[in-house]
Design an enzyme around this catalytic site. Sequence first.
Site: not given
Length: 280
Positions: A66, A107
């Site tokens: 990420k 997210d």
Amino acid sequence: MLNRRCGVLGDPIAHSLSPVLHRAAYAELGLGWTYDAHRVPSGGLEAFMSGLGPEWRGLSLTMPLKREALAQLDRHSDRLTDRARLAGAVNTLVLEDDGSRVGDNTDLPGAAAAIRERTSAPLGSAVVLGGGATATSVGLALADLGVRSVELLVRDESRAGETVAALRAHPAGVDVRTSALDATDGVRADVVVSTVPASAQTTALVERCAAVPVVFEVLYDPWPTPLAASALDTGRTLVGGLDLLVHQAALQVELFTGSPAPLDVMRDAGERALADRATA
């Protein structure tokens, strides 16, 4: 017409439910798209992406990629959404037909949606177990929901610097502090979020969190984790890892396809897959 391909990258990756959720969504939408899991270790993202053809439309990224993706997009002058830049992490890559790439972080809105699906209680303070990229994303989501005080319980406070900086940069202004994960004092907050492995959830840690009314366990496998089991046993509000996964994946489906995601279909597919694992 290209037969579109998407996939999830990370290491480890065999446990990922993302292929189940995305395939269910594409089938419901009548798309003949494929979505597979690919093991890509730290440092391997750029090499993997250099080999992608024009049929590729989107990538979901999990650990440890990420933050690596954010740095790579910055180097190549591709576009980053504001929430990805704020989080310092990219979990979604949209591959445009002109060869450009858009880095996003689903997210954040996914976590907010998962929490509000389970509780409408006002949330002003939070304790987050762990200090990595997922802790950053969920912490920022909590700030969006009104949390103004966040305590990170971590093994090594020196390694939580990126998360602390990201949370403090939230426009609402958030008081952030760090403490030791293995301390002995009880946790006091409106919500506790766990981003640590189930193996790190010791009996002592679970007991420290026993008075917190809302528990957010970001894991979905193994399930239930010790912290989730404690919440279930005591009747506290529990937000599960599948809740987070489904909501963030639905947003990815919409970004990749341009169509509304069939949230209930995706959730049902995820629940069946987890039930099959439990009986395997």
